[in-house]
Design an enzyme around this catalytic site. Structure first.
Site, short mmCIF file in Angstrom:
data_model
loop_
_atom_site.label_atom_id
_atom_site.label_comp_id
_atom_site.label_asym_id
_atom_site.label_seq_id
_atom_site.Cartn_x
_atom_site.Cartn_y
_atom_site.Cartn_z
N SER A 150 -6.15 70.01 -11.22
CA SER A 150 -5.38 70.01 -9.90
C SER A 150 -7.69 71.18 -8.86
O SER A 150 -7.67 72.00 -9.40
CB SER A 150 -4.66 70.82 -8.66
OG SER A 150 -5.10 70.38 -7.00
N TYR A 163 1.55 76.36 -5.36
CA TYR A 163 1.03 75.58 -6.34
C TYR A 163 -0.22 75.97 -6.21
O TYR A 163 -0.38 75.60 -8.01
CB TYR A 163 1.00 74.52 -5.47
CG TYR A 163 0.17 73.01 -6.44
CD1 TYR A 163 0.98 72.43 -7.47
CD2 TYR A 163 -0.74 72.71 -5.58
CE1 TYR A 163 0.54 71.59 -7.82
CE2 TYR A 163 -1.42 71.16 -6.64
CZ TYR A 163 -0.85 71.24 -6.97
OH TYR A 163 -1.41 69.75 -7.69
#
Length: 265
Positions: A150, A163
């Protein structure tokens, strides 16, 4: 695996694409895209009904597709899966897609259980499946390990530390593995998507709160779709064997960084 799955798991002329987290979103879209490219797809996820339905869909369309229920954080199950899969044909690919985010809490109040869960799936899950399949990918003479990370693995934002930390871990795993397998017949590719609107990612992050999930994309005319990312994956893994796409960051035009997004009023 069923008896038919066991027979199909033998080495074949078609390269295999193992896709983790294939039950929805980017994983399902990637499985469809790679099947269209001629790969024998092996779909793994925890939700049996989802991957079995997708495997049936792909098979009905004339593709080779198998479903295997798998939790990537369960190492014995991952090892058993790799043993059943057996040798792989040249050109085979592992797509480490399984992952996810939980919460949007600041460091001061973040739940350690959420952090632990995110690290387990985003980092240790990738480690488990990569370690289990790497010998077969190397032995094939032309294998690829692809890690879906990501843009969170390359920059920070408030409320995202758990995250972000996990995706940084996945990025470092891919980068280090590439150094360690240099000279062996296997490529290590990292695809780092930015804002992607799928049916479950933000909904899972906010534990079913649709209003909060929708707010992530409010005013963004065209966030990326799962199909956009799947197309990027397919492009990267279908380059000639001597071409390694080390890192490809893909964002919608409206997103300049993790914290700079154009929203229409």
């Amino acid at each position: 695996m069923s008896p038919s799955t066991e027979r199909s798991a033998d080495r074949s002329a078609a390269p295999t694409a193992v896709v983790t987290g294939a039950s929805s979103g980017i994983g399902a879209a990637t499985a469809r895209r790679l099947a269209a490219e001629g790969y024998r797809t092996v779909l793994t996820a925890r939700r049996a009904e989802r991957i079995e339905a997708l495997a049936a869909e792909l098979t009905a369309a004339g593709h080779q597709a198998l479903a295997h229920v798998l939790d990537v954080t369960d190492r014995p199950a991952v090892d058993a899966f790799a043993d059943r899969l057996g040798p792989l044909a040249p050109g085979s690919v592992l797509v480490n897609n399984a992952g996810g985010a939980l919460g949007l809490d600041p460091v001061a109040t973040g739940d350690p259980a959420d952090w632990r869960a995110m690290y387990e799936v985003n980092v240790l899950g990738v480690l488990n499946v990569t370690q289990a399949l790497l010998p077969a990918l190397v032995a094939s003479g032309d294998g690829t390990v692809l890690v879906l990370t990501s843009t969170a693995g390359h920059g920070t934002y408030e409320g995202g530390a758990g995250y972000v930390a996990a995706k940084h871990g996945a990025h470092v795993l891919a980068e280090t593995l590439r150094l360690e397998v240099c000279g062996q017949p296997v490529r290590v590719v990292e695809i780092a998507p930015g804002m992607v609107r799928t049916e479950e990612f933000s909904l899972t992050r906010f534990r079913g709160d649709a209003e909060r999930a929708d707010a992530v994309y409010a005013g963004v005319a065209e966030p990326l779709t799962a199909e956009d990312v799947a197309d990027t994956v397919a492009w990267a893994v279908t380059r000639p064997p001597h071409v390694n796409v080390d890192l490809l960051v893909v964002r919608p035009r409206a997103q300049a960084s993790n914290t700079k997004v154009h929203r229409e009023r």
